[in-house]
Design a protein around this motif. Structure first.
Motif, mmCIF file in Angstrom:
data_model
loop_
_atom_site.group_PDB
_atom_site.id
_atom_site.type_symbol
_atom_site.label_atom_id
_atom_site.label_comp_id
_atom_site.label_asym_id
_atom_site.label_seq_id
_atom_site.Cartn_x
_atom_site.Cartn_y
_atom_site.Cartn_z
ATOM 1 N N CYS A 198 21.582 -6.160 15.079
ATOM 2 C CA CYS A 198 21.003 -6.542 13.792
ATOM 3 C C CYS A 198 21.281 -5.479 12.748
ATOM 4 N N SER A 199 21.617 -5.917 11.547
ATOM 5 C CA SER A 199 21.641 -4.997 10.408
ATOM 6 C C SER A 199 20.214 -4.756 9.948
ATOM 7 N N ALA A 200 19.985 -3.621 9.308
ATOM 8 C CA ALA A 200 18.646 -3.326 8.786
ATOM 9 C C ALA A 200 18.242 -4.377 7.762
ATOM 10 N N ASN A 201 17.002 -4.833 7.860
ATOM 11 C CA ASN A 201 16.475 -5.881 6.965
ATOM 12 C C ASN A 201 15.197 -5.348 6.323
ATOM 13 N N PHE A 202 15.360 -4.437 5.358
ATOM 14 C CA PHE A 202 14.213 -3.708 4.811
ATOM 15 C C PHE A 202 13.204 -4.594 4.075
ATOM 16 N N PRO A 203 13.630 -5.633 3.346
ATOM 17 C CA PRO A 203 12.622 -6.495 2.712
ATOM 18 C C PRO A 203 11.679 -7.143 3.729
ATOM 19 N N LEU A 204 12.219 -7.561 4.864
ATOM 20 C CA LEU A 204 11.382 -8.152 5.904
ATOM 21 C C LEU A 204 10.432 -7.116 6.488
ATOM 22 N N TYR A 205 10.944 -5.927 6.777
ATOM 23 C CA TYR A 205 10.099 -4.875 7.351
ATOM 24 C C TYR A 205 8.973 -4.498 6.388
ATOM 25 N N ALA A 206 9.320 -4.359 5.115
ATOM 26 C CA ALA A 206 8.324 -3.953 4.126
ATOM 27 C C ALA A 206 7.236 -5.009 3.967
ATOM 28 N N ASP A 207 7.618 -6.287 4.008
ATOM 29 C CA ASP A 207 6.631 -7.353 3.859
ATOM 30 C C ASP A 207 5.669 -7.375 5.042
ATOM 31 N N LEU A 208 6.192 -7.250 6.254
ATOM 32 C CA LEU A 208 5.324 -7.237 7.438
ATOM 33 C C LEU A 208 4.424 -6.004 7.426
ATOM 34 N N SER A 209 4.975 -4.860 6.989
ATOM 35 C CA SER A 209 4.175 -3.647 6.900
ATOM 36 C C SER A 209 3.010 -3.838 5.938
ATOM 37 N N GLU A 210 3.278 -4.447 4.789
ATOM 38 C CA GLU A 210 2.232 -4.671 3.798
ATOM 39 C C GLU A 210 1.138 -5.580 4.352
ATOM 40 N N ARG A 211 1.514 -6.592 5.112
ATOM 41 C CA ARG A 211 0.523 -7.495 5.709
ATOM 42 C C ARG A 211 -0.378 -6.752 6.703
ATOM 43 N N ILE A 212 0.236 -5.891 7.500
ATOM 44 C CA ILE A 212 -0.548 -5.124 8.476
ATOM 45 C C ILE A 212 -1.487 -4.159 7.755
ATOM 46 N N MET A 213 -0.993 -3.486 6.733
ATOM 47 C CA MET A 213 -1.827 -2.531 6.003
ATOM 48 C C MET A 213 -3.003 -3.224 5.324
ATOM 49 N N GLN A 214 -2.814 -4.435 4.849
ATOM 50 C CA GLN A 214 -3.912 -5.175 4.233
ATOM 51 C C GLN A 214 -5.011 -5.473 5.247
ATOM 52 N N ILE A 215 -4.620 -5.822 6.467
ATOM 53 C CA ILE A 215 -5.614 -6.068 7.521
ATOM 54 C C ILE A 215 -6.365 -4.776 7.849
ATOM 55 N N LEU A 216 -5.625 -3.666 7.962
ATOM 56 C CA LEU A 216 -6.261 -2.386 8.278
ATOM 57 C C LEU A 216 -7.230 -1.961 7.178
ATOM 58 N N GLU A 217 -6.808 -2.104 5.929
ATOM 59 C CA GLU A 217 -7.661 -1.683 4.819
ATOM 60 C C GLU A 217 -8.912 -2.546 4.697
ATOM 61 N N GLY A 218 -8.839 -3.806 5.168
ATOM 62 C CA GLY A 218 -10.010 -4.655 5.133
ATOM 63 C C GLY A 218 -10.973 -4.403 6.278
ATOM 64 N N ALA A 219 -10.503 -3.688 7.304
ATOM 65 C CA ALA A 219 -11.330 -3.494 8.497
ATOM 66 C C ALA A 219 -11.796 -2.055 8.700
ATOM 67 N N LEU A 220 -11.060 -1.083 8.126
ATOM 68 C CA LEU A 220 -11.353 0.323 8.385
ATOM 69 C C LEU A 220 -11.570 1.083 7.076
ATOM 70 N N PRO A 221 -12.396 2.129 7.101
ATOM 71 C CA PRO A 221 -12.583 2.952 5.902
ATOM 72 C C PRO A 221 -11.464 3.978 5.764
ATOM 73 N N ASP A 222 -11.182 4.366 4.543
ATOM 74 C CA ASP A 222 -10.312 5.504 4.253
ATOM 75 C C ASP A 222 -8.974 5.424 5.000
ATOM 76 N N VAL A 223 -8.244 4.318 4.808
ATOM 77 C CA VAL A 223 -6.938 4.140 5.451
ATOM 78 C C VAL A 223 -5.869 4.844 4.628
ATOM 79 N N GLN A 224 -5.048 5.658 5.288
ATOM 80 C CA GLN A 224 -3.952 6.356 4.628
ATOM 81 C C GLN A 224 -2.651 5.970 5.313
#
Length: 396
Positions: free
Chosen positions: A54-80
């Motif tokens: 596979c070639s690197a697919n950064f838009p896909l990686y970034a979108d999935l990362s953002e989705r995961i971070m949104q879940i973490l920020e909604g569940a945990l305090p002080d997420v960095q």
């Protein structure tokens, strides 16, 4: 996630321009594929093993990362967020977080399809160690907590010192020379001894491994330079193509500069042929120039870079790499006007162009050209960021 038929097959992801292997599945590692190995060297082995490339697919990686971070920020305090696939959260140490984190792990799996692991400990270094252990030992079900010395000491004794977060290859060699082979051996070193041989960084490593947090509030290091470069897979001989590629890199570096609210006062351009060509065909050079005043204006940076490339370029060579380095970085707020250059404010035009690009508009300077001398031959679909690539199913 989107290709279950790829599971349990060797799989590698290639860097920009399909140059080197930057990620490997366990099956690919078993084939002996090394991290950073040039693709042309392992191409036949991967093909013989029916591997997925596979070639690197950064838009896909970034979108999935953002989705995961949104879940973490909604569940945990002080997420960095620490990187595209990693985050820390400061939590109350009096609570048992293991059951909660197992539920959170399931929520992320349901919401994104991504499997994550969780480490819980008094310090970030021990957290990283717990996380890595939870990832590879099934008995922890993806979550491991290290809440006392009795729990983390056996793990330190089984961990090579090179696997400790913050111990790179060079530091590992120096530690081995001093007889420090395991994380437990590192944790047992005296602070004065570590400061003498490894400075403040070594002292912090010992404190972190002994349960004293000293990285949470540490200020991030100030960026000293911005580098954008790329290998040219097919090789380029003509000057206009090289100039267009370089101008595109300058645009990218300047966007990063503005995003971090900085300006630069120096610029370097590098140009070279392949490392693997014979001596007569080898050529490598770089040249820098100080700028008249700190700037974040792409137009000024492109002009300076193009002038340097004209000096470096020699006809007759097949160039395999080109790049730009911005130096002398300073925060916009720290730059003072002078009599020669009274206006040091960020360029308003550049700010407008950045907003247009962030909104999805393909706008760039004409100096970049319309053709690029690199390609990605194995790009997967943009399953979550492009309508035409959304998976479809048929029910009968």
């Amino acid at each position: 996630m989107f290709r279950p038929d790829w599971r349990r097959r060797p799989l590698v992801v290639l860097s920009n321009n399909d140059g080197c292997v930057v990620s490997r599945s366990a099956e690919a590692k078993a084939l002996g594929i090394a991290m950073g190995e040039p693709y042309f060297k392992c191409k036949e082995r991967l093909s013989a093993a029916d591997a997925v490339v596979c070639s690197a697919n950064f838009p896909l990686y970034a979108d999935l990362s953002e989705r995961i971070m949104q879940i973490l920020e909604g569940a945990l305090p002080d997420v960095q967020q620490y990187s595209i696939d990693e985050a820390f959260a400061r939590v109350d140490s009096s609570r048992d977080w293991v059951p909660f984190c197992r539920e959170l792990r399931e929520e992320i799996l349901r919401g994104t399809g991504v499997t994550v692991s969780v480490g819980i400990a008094p310090t970030r270094t021990l957290c990283k160690l717990a996380n890595e252990t939870a990832k590879h030992r099934r008995e922890y079900k993806g979550v491991m907590a290290l809440t006392s010395r009795e729990e983390w000491q056996p793990l330190l004794e089984d961990t090579p010192v090179g696997d400790v977060w913050g111990v790179g290859a060079r530091l590992r060699v120096r530690m081995h020379a001093l007889g420090i082979r395991t994380a437990a051996g590192l944790a047992a070193c005296g602070l004065h001894y570590m400061r003498k041989h490894f400075g403040v960084h070594g002292e912090r490593l010992v404190l972190e491994l002994n349960g004293t947090s000293c990285l949470d509030d540490a200020e991030p290091p100030v960026r000293q330079q911005i580098m954008v470069s790329r290998s040219l897979k097919e090789g380029v001989r003509d000057y206009p193509t090289l100039r267009g590629a370089l101008c595109g890199f300058v645009e990218k570096a300047a966007r990063t500069l503005r995003a971090e609210e900085m300006m630069c006062s120096g610029l370097y351009v590098l140009l070279r042929t392949s490392h693997y060509c014979d001596a007569a065909s080898h050529y490598a050079a770089n040249q820098g120039v100080p700028l008249p005043c700190p700037t974040d204006d792409t137009r000024l940076l492109v002009h300076a870079a193009a002038a340097l490339l004209e000096n470096l370029y020699k006809p007759g060579f097949e160039y395999k790499k080109i790049g730009v380095l911005l130096t002398g970085l300073e925060k916009v707020q720290q730059i003072q006007p002078t009599f020669e250059h009274p206006d040091v404010a960020p360029s308003r035009l550049m700010a407008v162009i950045d907003r247009l690009q962030q909104s999805g508009h393909d706008i760039h300077f004409g100096s970049r050209g319309v053709k690029t001398p690199w390609h990605r031959s194995f790009v997967s679909r943009a399953y979550t960021t492009k309508w035409d690539d959304i998976p479809e199913t048929s029910l009968r």
